[in-house]
Design a protein around this motif. Structure first.
Motif, PDB file in Angstrom:
ATOM      1  N   GLU A 144     -25.795   2.508 -32.007  1.00 34.73           N
ATOM      2  CA  GLU A 144     -24.652   2.759 -32.890  1.00 34.73           C
ATOM      3  C   GLU A 144     -23.790   3.908 -32.366  1.00 34.73           C
ATOM      4  N   GLU A 145     -24.483   4.963 -31.886  1.00 36.80           N
ATOM      5  CA  GLU A 145     -23.738   6.111 -31.373  1.00 36.80           C
ATOM      6  C   GLU A 145     -22.977   5.744 -30.099  1.00 36.80           C
ATOM      7  N   ILE A 146     -23.599   4.893 -29.287  1.00 36.11           N
ATOM      8  CA  ILE A 146     -22.921   4.465 -28.062  1.00 36.11           C
ATOM      9  C   ILE A 146     -21.696   3.624 -28.417  1.00 36.11           C
ATOM     10  N   ALA A 147     -21.848   2.798 -29.448  1.00 35.73           N
ATOM     11  CA  ALA A 147     -20.705   1.987 -29.886  1.00 35.73           C
ATOM     12  C   ALA A 147     -19.570   2.886 -30.380  1.00 35.73           C
ATOM     13  N   ARG A 148     -19.948   3.975 -31.069  1.00 34.58           N
ATOM     14  CA  ARG A 148     -18.905   4.905 -31.515  1.00 34.58           C
ATOM     15  C   ARG A 148     -18.230   5.549 -30.308  1.00 34.58           C
ATOM     16  N   GLY A 149     -19.028   5.819 -29.261  1.00 36.96           N
ATOM     17  CA  GLY A 149     -18.447   6.330 -28.019  1.00 36.96           C
ATOM     18  C   GLY A 149     -17.384   5.377 -27.492  1.00 36.96           C
ATOM     19  N   GLY A 150     -17.654   4.071 -27.607  1.00 33.38           N
ATOM     20  CA  GLY A 150     -16.680   3.076 -27.166  1.00 33.38           C
ATOM     21  C   GLY A 150     -15.393   3.163 -27.962  1.00 33.38           C
ATOM     22  N   GLU A 151     -15.541   3.327 -29.282  1.00 31.88           N
ATOM     23  CA  GLU A 151     -14.352   3.457 -30.120  1.00 31.88           C
ATOM     24  C   GLU A 151     -13.558   4.699 -29.739  1.00 31.88           C
ATOM     25  N   LEU A 152     -14.279   5.809 -29.561  1.00 26.83           N
ATOM     26  CA  LEU A 152     -13.610   7.058 -29.200  1.00 26.83           C
ATOM     27  C   LEU A 152     -12.920   6.923 -27.850  1.00 26.83           C
ATOM     28  N   PHE A 153     -13.570   6.202 -26.937  1.00 30.17           N
ATOM     29  CA  PHE A 153     -12.966   6.015 -25.614  1.00 30.17           C
ATOM     30  C   PHE A 153     -11.675   5.212 -25.735  1.00 30.17           C
ATOM     31  N   ARG A 154     -11.730   4.128 -26.512  1.00 28.09           N
ATOM     32  CA  ARG A 154     -10.526   3.299 -26.636  1.00 28.09           C
ATOM     33  C   ARG A 154      -9.389   4.066 -27.310  1.00 28.09           C
ATOM     34  N   THR A 155      -9.726   4.951 -28.265  1.00 31.53           N
ATOM     35  CA  THR A 155      -8.679   5.716 -28.938  1.00 31.53           C
ATOM     36  C   THR A 155      -8.111   6.805 -28.044  1.00 31.53           C
ATOM     37  N   ARG A 212     -20.815  13.305 -25.742  1.00 33.18           N
ATOM     38  CA  ARG A 212     -22.028  12.630 -25.258  1.00 33.18           C
ATOM     39  C   ARG A 212     -21.937  11.138 -25.517  1.00 33.18           C
ATOM     40  N   GLU A 213     -21.409  10.771 -26.674  1.00 30.52           N
ATOM     41  CA  GLU A 213     -21.308   9.354 -27.016  1.00 30.52           C
ATOM     42  C   GLU A 213     -20.364   8.631 -26.050  1.00 30.52           C
ATOM     43  N   ILE A 214     -19.257   9.284 -25.730  1.00 31.81           N
ATOM     44  CA  ILE A 214     -18.309   8.678 -24.781  1.00 31.81           C
ATOM     45  C   ILE A 214     -18.976   8.497 -23.415  1.00 31.81           C
ATOM     46  N   ILE A 215     -19.702   9.531 -22.982  1.00 29.86           N
ATOM     47  CA  ILE A 215     -20.376   9.460 -21.690  1.00 29.86           C
ATOM     48  C   ILE A 215     -21.392   8.313 -21.688  1.00 29.86           C
ATOM     49  N   ALA A 216     -22.140   8.208 -22.786  1.00 27.35           N
ATOM     50  CA  ALA A 216     -23.141   7.142 -22.876  1.00 27.35           C
ATOM     51  C   ALA A 216     -22.469   5.776 -22.847  1.00 27.35           C
ATOM     52  N   TYR A 217     -21.328   5.666 -23.508  1.00 26.45           N
ATOM     53  CA  TYR A 217     -20.594   4.394 -23.500  1.00 26.45           C
ATOM     54  C   TYR A 217     -20.167   4.037 -22.075  1.00 26.45           C
ATOM     55  N   LEU A 218     -19.609   5.019 -21.369  1.00 28.11           N
ATOM     56  CA  LEU A 218     -19.169   4.749 -19.987  1.00 28.11           C
ATOM     57  C   LEU A 218     -20.352   4.305 -19.131  1.00 28.11           C
ATOM     58  N   ASN A 219     -21.470   5.006 -19.265  1.00 31.50           N
ATOM     59  CA  ASN A 219     -22.653   4.621 -18.491  1.00 31.50           C
ATOM     60  C   ASN A 219     -23.091   3.205 -18.845  1.00 31.50           C
ATOM     61  N   SER A 220     -23.002   2.856 -20.130  1.00 29.71           N
ATOM     62  CA  SER A 220     -23.497   1.540 -20.544  1.00 29.71           C
ATOM     63  C   SER A 220     -22.609   0.434 -19.998  1.00 29.71           C
ATOM     64  N   ILE A 221     -21.283   0.609 -20.028  1.00 32.61           N
ATOM     65  CA  ILE A 221     -20.451  -0.494 -19.523  1.00 32.61           C
ATOM     66  C   ILE A 221     -20.523  -0.584 -18.011  1.00 32.61           C
ATOM     67  N   HIS A 222     -20.730   0.548 -17.357  1.00 26.70           N
ATOM     68  CA  HIS A 222     -20.760   0.474 -15.899  1.00 26.70           C
ATOM     69  C   HIS A 222     -22.110   0.001 -15.381  1.00 26.70           C
TER      70      HIS A 222
END
Ligand code: HEC
Ligand code: HEC
Length: 267
Positions: A144-155, A212-222
């Motif tokens: 869930e936190e990683i997904a929030r990182g994705g939202e924050l990244f897109r915004t 941290r959430e944004i970083i985790a999101y980037l790591n997950s998509i890459h």
């Protein structure tokens, strides 16, 4: 009568009381307020001296002997240790030629030297410190936190770095680099210090947890495997929609023409 009037307050009493109160507040603040410089000073003074030497040889031609800035480079007063660590360890600094976008290149300095340069620049004025690994580690973050990182990244980031962090062009021939494979620490520092056109995302604006959430999101998509198919540059819904639209509608129109042509013949 006399008794009463002696009890009446002097007209200036209120003002005096206010001044006294302000004075007390000021004195208490001065006693309590943290003194920013003193904390890490004594045992790092050697490091600072070394940093200053390195600085005067490698950096002062553009940033000035005391980091005050010149026509070739901005002032480094208040940019903080984090900015130096980011700029020097990604190899952006020292810049070879002023005027271009600082290219990412293999670093010229050892970790000790970078730490010394950062410690020296940090003495020029208060600025963000180098983050420690607890701040940028992504251990234990939930889906869930990683997904929030994705939202924050897109915004906050995708306007320049693209939906999947692939990077993109900016005005005046500059570009926002790809974020694929950038170490966590550098992602954190980039947010903290805002190199070039990138805005600063201070911890007040974007708390450490969100970074941290944004970083985790980037790591997950890459880390995601490519499932095949046409990637279309990974540019996200706009380009994919565009291609779908152009090809899809094109085929439909062609089909419609074919039907009407056949229909006319049949009549
Ligand atoms: C040829 C000139 C040049 C040299 C040499 C140079 N810099 Fe820079 N530096 C620049 C310019 C121009 C910028 C701003 C443009 C940019 O960010 O690309 C900059 C930006 C920076 C920043 C970012 C400032 C901010 O506001 O975030 C830091 C930190 C920095 N330099 C540190 C260093 C250090 C440390 C060295 C020596 C190891 C060094 N620079 C050597 C020209 C130079
Ligand atoms: C206005 C455009 C813009 C926005 C918004 C923006 N960036 Fe950047 N970013 C840049 C530019 C330009 C650079 C390159 C700076 C340079 O070369 O010195 C950069 C550099 C970076 C780097 C360094 C990459 C490397 O290879 O060293 C990282 C990491 C980064 N950005 C992450 C982010 C994140 C995460 C966000 C959102 C919280 C974000 N950026 C928002 C423009 C932007």
């Amino acid at each position: 009568m006399r008794l009463l009037s002696s009890r009446r307050r002097h007209p200036a009493a209120k003002a005096l009381l206010l001044v006294a109160a302000l004075f007390v507040i000021g004195a208490v603040y001065a006693a309590v307020a943290p003194t920013e410089q003193s904390a890490a000073e004594p045992n790092t003074s050697q490091q600072v001296t070394k940093g200053k030497e390195l600085f005067s040889v490698n950096c002062s031609s553009c940033h000035g002997l005391n980091g005050e800035g010149t026509s070739q480079g901005p002032t480094l007063v208040g940019v903080g240790a984090a900015a130096v660590d980011f700029q020097v360890s990604t190899g952006r600094m020292p810049l070879a030629q002023p005027g271009q976008q600082a290219p990412i290149k293999p670093g010229e300095f050892t970790n000790d030297e970078i730490a010394a340069l950062a410690a020296y620049v940090a003495t020029l004025g208060p600025g963000p410190a180098i983050p420690d690994s607890s701040q940028y580690s992504t251990d234990g973050l939930s889906a869930e936190e990683i997904a929030r990182g994705g939202e924050l990244f897109r915004t906050n980031c995708s306007a320049c770095h693209n939906f999947t962090g692939q990077g993109g062009a900016l005005p005046e021939g500059r570009r926002a680099p790809s974020l694929v494979g950038v170490p966590n620490k550098h992602v954190y520092e980039a947010m903290l210090t805002g190199p070039q056109q990138m805005p600063v995302f201070s911890d007040q604006v974007l708390p450490s947890q969100n970074k941290r959430e944004i970083i985790a999101y980037l790591n997950s998509i890459h880390a995601e495997p490519n499932h095949g198919g046409l990637e279309l540059g990974g540019l996200g819904p706009v380009s994919e929609g565009m291609v779908g639209w152009a090809i899809g509608i094109g085929v439909l129109i062609g089909f419609a023409i074919w039907i009407t042509a056949r229909g006319a013949r049949a009549r």
